[in-house]
Design an enzyme around this catalytic site. Structure first.
Site, PDB file in Angstrom:
ATOM      1  CB  SER A 149       3.432  -3.774  -2.678  1.00 39.01           C
ATOM      2  OG  SER A 149       2.082  -3.402  -2.525  1.00 39.01           O
ATOM      3  CE  LYS A 150       2.879  -5.191   5.533  1.00 39.88           C
ATOM      4  NZ  LYS A 150       3.745  -4.252   6.211  1.00 39.88           N
TER       5      LYS A 150
END
Ligand code: GLU
Length: 508
Positions: A274-275
């Site tokens: 996930s960013k």
């Protein structure tokens, strides 16, 4: 006359380049400068790079910044710098340039305008005059009816008269591409036959926005063609876009490149990267003292595509990675990262580097930077010991004990780098002078924790110096710090020369 000649030369160059390029593998990494390079992007860049190098081809870096609203200032430079750090060096890129540049899409607007005209003229594209309000209404209605929102292709059916009339009235427009059915599969080099009938699921996509910029799909296809890309290797999240891209190639009458989509990389617990995770950013590892090759081995171990005949615990060199890469070995399984392996690889690489004198300058530079950053309050007043011999001796001692270079600047090892004060006001300094003469007699090999402790105890007994007081003085002379390991261990870590120097109040 002069202008004509220049024109001919340019055409001639294009012809030469095309015939040369046709037989050549040309791949590209095409990130958008919207954030940092993360592990997924690094993997895409690496696989393209390895593919190019293993086939004697060309690896290109192209910056896709057509969505200007999402461009982050400095992101392009950071991306470039991360790639250079990782040793993934492009043959053609925005900074160095190359024969088919510019390599930044916002500098290619004239080319896109020229090409969208072709599609307008041959009837594959049309002007769309729909207002934002109308499009919003369409979206809301679809959502209310639990349908996937898609454009209803209204403007596709306007007559030439109607278009002319709207243009005359100065109505703003974007340009859309006419989708046609794609019931037949395309061949994905990794996933095999993929069928996605895009026109059933989507409305005609915008290819040119009202702001005069092309959209990703259009610019991507035009550039891949003009840059003579032979293979597109990119993340699987782009797989559903490929039928659209193939339709664009067809509309232009161009031969498309071959497409291969790379499966997802997952965290060790199977969740998607996930960013919001710090540990997917390449610069996070850079700052943390992870070296490039271990990071590359980490992501290749998480993916397929290699014949690892040297086993899973070998940290492959660039040459070995190139040699063992085989696109046919990439499978569709998502693969998991294994952070323990990253640490193993990094430790191996540190030992590798230390063992070869040629790398010492590089290591000294890296560690100097780390130390200066970690103890920035001391960096200016010359109280850091950054002597190259000291750095290499420390690394030699540490190589099997640390997994990252940054371990060397943890607070318990601060004494290695921060020079102590001369300590004139301390008690038992004369005794320490006698002690250091004795220690001078100790061979380098015996300068280890156990044997030093025995000597210190003996010295305290034989000379009537209370052990605790002796330790206090020694600690003060050796580090000037309250924290850190035991005195004997500190001496072992500092090594014979630095220890003796510090005991003699030659502050090093
Ligand atoms: N600009 C796209 C990205 O940010 C490139 C996708 C492609 O490789 O076609 O990933």
């Amino acid at each position: 006359m002069h202008r004509n000649f220049a024109f001919l030369t340019r055409n001639f160059q294009v012809i030469i380049r095309r015939s040369y390029a046709r037989s050549q593998i040309r791949v590209r990494f095409a990130p958008s400068p919207t954030g940092y390079l993360h592990l997924g992007g690094l993997r895409t860049a690496l696989y393209n790079y390895l593919f190019a190098r293993s086939k004697n081809g060309c690896f290109i870096l192209r910056i896709e910044d057509t969505d200007q609203t999402r461009v982050v200032p400095g992101a392009m430079e950071q991306l470039h710098s991360d790639l250079m750090w990782a040793g993934i060096i492009p043959d053609e890129d925005p900074i160095r340039g190359g024969p088919v540049g510019p390599y930044v899409q916002s500098k290619r607007l004239d080319l896109y305008k020229e090409h969208v005209e072709i599609l307008l003229k041959n009837g594959s594209a049309y002007r769309c005059f729909c207002s934002e309000t109308r499009l919003k209404l369409l979206r809301n209605t679809a959502v209310k009816e639990s349908q996937t929102p898609k454009y209803d292709n209204r403007c596709r059916h306007f007559s030439d008269e109607e278009v002319k009339d709207r243009l005359k009235r100065g109505q703003t427009y974007c340009i859309r591409f006419k989708l046609t059915p794609t019931p037949d599969p395309f061949k994905d080099l990794i996933y095999g036959d993929i069928t996605y009938n895009v026109s059933v699921n989507e409305g005609d996509p915008v290819i040119f926005k009202t702001d005069g910029f092309p959209t990703y799909h259009f610019a991507n296809v035009v550039d891949d063609h003009l840059m003579e890309i032979s293979h597109v290797l990119r993340g699987v999240e782009w797989q559903m876009s490929t039928p659209k891209h193939l339709l664009l190639y067809k509309a232009f009458g161009w031969t498309p490149p071959q497409y291969g989509h790379l499966p997802l990389i997952l965290n060790s617990n199977g969740t998607k990267l996930s960013k919001r995770q710090d540990d997917i950013r390449v610069d996070y590892y850079r700052k943390d003292g992870i070296l490039p090759l271990p990071l590359l081995n980490y992501i290749t171990l998480a993916g397929s595509g290699f014949v690892r005949d040297k086993g899973l615990s070998h940290c492959y060199s660039y040459q070995e990675l190139i040699k063992s890469f085989d696109i046919n070995k990439i499978n569709v399984n998502s693969s998991r990262l294994d952070p323990i392996k990253l640490m193993e690889f990094n430790q191996l690489e540190i030992s590798n580097l230390v063992s070869n004198k040629e790398n010492h300058k590089f290591l000294v530079e890296r560690i100097t930077k780390l130390v200066k950053e970690a103890f920035s309050d001391r960096a200016l007043d010359d109280s850091l010991n950054l002597n190259p011999d000291h750095i290499i001796a420390t690394l030699k001692w540490a190589q099997h004990r640390i997994t990252k270079l940054s371990d060397l600047v943890k607070s318990d090892l601060k004494f290695l780098w921060v020079k102590p004060n001369a300590g004139k006001d301390l008690k038992y300094l004369e005794a320490v002078d006698v002690l250091s003469k004795k220690l001078e007699g100790l061979e380098r090999d015996h300068f280890c924790k156990e044997s030093l402790l025995t000597h210190l105890k003996e010295f305290s007994n034989n000379n009537n110096v209370p052990f605790a007081d002796l330790m206090k003085t020694l600690r003060s002379l050796l580090s000037g710090l309250k924290e850190g390991p035991g005195v004997a261990e500190m001496m072992e870590i500092l090594g014979r020369d630095t220890t003796l120097n510090r005991l003699k109040r030659n502050v090093t």
